[in-house]
Design an enzyme around this catalytic site. Structure first.
Site, short mmCIF file in Angstrom:
data_model
loop_
_atom_site.label_atom_id
_atom_site.label_comp_id
_atom_site.label_asym_id
_atom_site.label_seq_id
_atom_site.Cartn_x
_atom_site.Cartn_y
_atom_site.Cartn_z
N CYS A 11 0.69 -1.06 -0.15
CA CYS A 11 -0.09 0.09 -0.15
C CYS A 11 0.88 1.50 -0.20
O CYS A 11 0.32 2.32 -0.40
CB CYS A 11 -0.97 -0.01 1.08
SG CYS A 11 -0.02 -0.26 2.55
N HIS A 15 -1.25 1.52 7.61
CA HIS A 15 -1.84 1.44 6.29
C HIS A 15 -1.74 2.57 5.47
O HIS A 15 -1.62 3.74 6.13
CB HIS A 15 -3.26 0.77 6.40
CG HIS A 15 -3.97 0.66 4.93
ND1 HIS A 15 -3.31 -0.44 4.08
CD2 HIS A 15 -4.95 1.07 4.57
CE1 HIS A 15 -4.03 -0.52 3.08
NE2 HIS A 15 -4.88 0.55 3.35
#
Length: 805
Positions: A455, A761
């Site tokens: 990510c 994240h």
């Protein structure tokens, strides 16, 4: 001249090889935590000896496949591995263990017996002498052979199924034209290096190749001949060198498929000579005239040439009589490859009027790979350096160039801009773009697959793809004009080409996307593999810092496109030159440093993203100063540890005058000792695309989660250094290169981070123009924002701004 010529490539000598291996043994022993007690040390020897036995078994299994006169490098490495294991055990038993205090006083009979057994195994080992011989007698020279065009043409006609041709040129050149052969593949010369094995060629170099190329290469051991060729007239040194390296990889570094029964040859004088002599080739119609116009009367392939190349001796003398002369049509067989027209590009962003050209708002010039015209009258690098290092006024002719220094382009400008430069004939693709009326969408809306903790990469890619000027050059292939194959600092186009493939895939899936249509996410595995190949940090599935990846990607693209990447770095300023530089205004000194920087770093990436700041140290006793100038593509600004702040607080923190602590005091060259001193940073160059990293992590990786308020429109004019003494000084002898206030920016991308550095994240927000608005991207998922200021978020980590007027 015979049909084959030997080309000798010097490789490592036996003495150098053994020296390298002994160094590795010593390094292992130095790095390893060697037990200091007899029994644990003997146990470690037993474990390493077991690895040695396994390596010997691998050698035994591989040996029957090896030609004694042509050992592969893979087989050499097996022997080197076994030798390393043996020498580690030998050193531990013969040197390390007898030095232990416990050894001389140890009365334990069990330890004595174990030691005796290990020594006996070591001295009576039947394999080590053979291993030494392989390492010592490995060829000092690798023989590479060439084949004449006439012989290759004859072989293609009579024995085509036994040949595999490898075209070692960029795929774009291969598609335009290549030798006519049904068994042919293309391996881009920028896709491999001399340390590769055949396995890496298959897994890295061919990663984006057609399935047919991969299949042919995987069956390479089934061909009797492998013929390599390139074009000796283009990128001469690099492509020829890479062709020889590939031949060495196939002959000496074949790990998974040793080519003991296959002969590897290089076509003499390359593809251009093949065409010139009338060899059959396949070409797109548009290239036919170009290829044939410069060709003289074919030297082979025509019945009217009885003394042509087909009368030369065959590769195998006993086959001469069985190979009659081949009559070939002098007109090559053409396979039409239609080229799609390249369109104009469209953006939803409103067109921003450009100021009329004048001294303070210069015109925009096209990008060109030549050095800046502001230094074009300085004929040699040494002259350039001398001019850049002194306060002597530059030639008045340069002042006229100031009218050509440019400001950031409006969104309706067609190509990335760079300072005023001499023009060069570029690819016809640019004209094709300008002559085509089709319109394409640059505001791409498509997700990216997360292939395992990537990510950090996806959020940066989404933001960079929101940079229209960057995307445009990779969609219209303008970037291909600027790949520097001679630079030792880049990947020779490997990263740039794979980035272009990714951008084109995103455009294919994400252009003209209606709001209610969900597109298929784009695979990023190939691009990530290339990144991991260039920097091992990105080769695994570990989470990484997205701003570091952004820096890596921009640096890599810059070095691939760096027109001055093959030039030597400039010498540091002398003490006298530094003293003279300190007397200048900050604007003049920083501009001179920027000109020096461009002499070795000059690309479209620099033009778009690169800025500069000054770092000044000052002695508080004598007030002596020392100023250095640093470039940046990602500007990291500190986040104050307060309850609330805005981004201007971060810039104030970045540019404040800091009093250095006792341990950090500057050693003043005037006082000749450490003195109380201060340090201050000033931004001296603001780029067109400004990427700001909010430094939320300290040296212990603790995260500062304070909400940094950042605006959609940002004015950084107050933080652009006019001079340290606040004098507004106008430099008339050096170009402004767009550094004319005001410096107003508009937000177009936000990379966000939630959680800790190692367990968090990454997501992103990207502006897709006034019609589509802001979109939120979470790997393969995306959606429009749910409220107007959703992109102003406490989790913001990297901000993307573009300059406006």
């Amino acid at each position: 001249m015979g049909s084959e010529q030997a080309l000798s490539e010097v490789v490592e000598s036996a003495k150098e090889r053994f020296g390298r291996l002994r160094h590795l043994v010593q390094k292992f022993l130095d790095d390893d935590d060697v037990p200091q007690e007899c029994l644990p040390l003997l146990q470690e020897c037993a474990e390493i000896w077991s690895s040695y036995v396994d390596a010997c078994q691998d050698i035994t299994m591989q040996a029957p496949k090896e030609d004694a006169n042509r050992l592969s490098k893979g087989f050499l490495r097996l022997n080197e591995t076994a030798f390393l294991y043996y020498m580690i055990v030998y050193t531990l038993l013969e040197d390390t263990l007898p030095r232990l205090k416990e050894f001389s006083s140890n009365k334990d009979q069990n330890v004595r017996n174990l030691y005796g057994e290990r020594i006996q195994l070591l001295h009576n080992d039947p394999n080590i002498e053979r291993i030494r011989n392989v390492i010592e007698n490995y060829p000092k020279f690798i023989q590479l052979q060439t084949i004449e065009p006439g012989k290759l043409s004859s072989m293609l006609h009579f024995h085509g199924d036994a040949l595999l041709l490898i075209d070692v040129r960029p795929r774009s050149e291969f598609v335009r034209a290549h030798i006519k052969c049904k068994n042919i593949i293309c391996i881009d010369p920028a896709s491999f290096k001399d340390s590769f094995t055949d396995q890496q060629i298959e897994s890295v170099s061919l990663i984006t190749s057609p399935h047919s190329d991969i299949t042919f290469f995987s069956n390479r051991d089934k061909f009797k001949f492998i013929i390599l060729y390139t074009d000796t007239q283009l990128h001469n040194n690099f492509q020829q060198r890479q062709t020889r390296i590939l031949a060495k990889i196939l002959s000496q570094n074949s790990v998974i498929k040793p080519l003991s029964g296959t002969k590897i040859l290089i076509l003499e004088n390359g593809f251009s000579n093949w065409v010139k002599l009338g060899g059959a080739y396949q070409s797109s119609v548009s290239e036919t005239a170009h290829l044939t116009s410069s060709s003289s009367t074919p030297a082979f392939g025509s019945p009217q040439v009885p003394t042509g190349l087909f009368n030369q001796k065959s590769l195998s003398p006993n086959k001469d009589k069985s190979m009659p002369m081949v009559s070939m049509n002098t007109q090559p067989l053409l396979t039409t490859v239609q080229r799609p027209q390249l369109p104009l590009y469209y953006s939803d962003l409103p067109i921003i009027p450009q100021p009329s050209p004048n001294r303070n708002s210069p015109t925009v010039q096209k990008f060109s790979p030549h050095p800046p015209t502001t230094l074009s009258k300085l004929n040699t690098p040494s002259t350039i350096q001398n001019k850049a290092n002194t306060v002597e006024r530059i030639s008045p002719d340069i002042r006229a160039a100031q009218a050509h220094a440019y400001l950031p382009p409006a969104s309706n400008v067609f190509s990335p801009r760079i300072p005023p430069l001499p023009q060069q004939n570029l690819s016809s693709s640019r004209q094709t773009i300008l002559n085509n009326s089709q319109v394409l969408d640059l505001d791409l809306i498509v997700g990216l697959e997360n292939i395992g903790n990537c990510c950090y990469m996806n959020c940066i890619l989404q933001c960079l793809v929101g940079t229209h000027d960057l995307v445009r050059m990779f969609l219209d292939n303008t970037y291909l004009n600027f790949i520097n194959f001679d630079s030792s600092r880049g990947s020779k186009g490997l990263l740039a080409k794979n980035f272009a493939i990714l951008v084109n895939n995103m455009h294919r899936h994400g252009a003209f996307t209606p709001p209610n249509v969900r597109t298929i996410p784009v695979q990023t595995i190939q691009f990530k593999k290339i990144c991991g190949h260039i920097n091992p940090m990105y080769s695994d599935s570990m989470q990484q810092d997205c701003q570091e990846f952004c820096q890596f990607l921009l640096d890599g693209l810059h070095e691939d496109l760096n027109q001055n990447g093959s030039k030597k770095h400039l010498k540091q300023l002398s003490d006298e030159e530094e003293r003279m530089r300190e007397k200048m205004s900050i604007r003049k000194a920083s501009a001179l440093e920027w000109e020096r920087f461009l002499l070795t770093d000059f690309s479209a990436i620099i033009d778009l993203f690169q800025g500069q700041y000054a770092s000044r140290l000052q002695c508080q006793v004598c007030e002596h100063t020392s100023t250095t100038y640093q470039t940046f593509s990602v500007l990291s600004v500190p986040v104050p540890r307060v309850k609330t702040c805005n981004i201007l607080d971060c810039f104030r923190e970045f540019t404040k005058c800091e009093r250095l602590g006792v341990d950090e005091q500057w050693s003043c060259p005037k006082c000749l000792k450490k003195q109380p001193s201060t340090k201050q940073l000033k931004i001296t160059r603001l780029p067109k695309k400004l990427i700001i990293n909010l430094k939320r992590f300290d040296n212990q990786m603790n995260k500062n989660n304070v909400f940094v308020q950042y605006p959609y429109s940002l004015d950084l004019t107050p933080y652009w250094a006019r001079d340290f003494n606040h004098e507004a000084i106008v430099n008339e002898d050096i170009p402004t290169r767009g550094q004319v206030p005001p410096f107003r920016y508009r937000l177009y991308g936000v990379a966000c981070h939630s959680g800790s550095l190692y367990g968090g994240h990454y997501t992103s927000y990207v502006y897709k123009g006034p019609k589509k608005g802001w979109y939120f991207f979470d790997d393969s998922l995306y959606r429009p924002i749910t409220f107007s200021t959703e992109f102003i978020t406490p989790s913001a980590y990297v901000l993307f701004y573009e300059r406006i007027f």
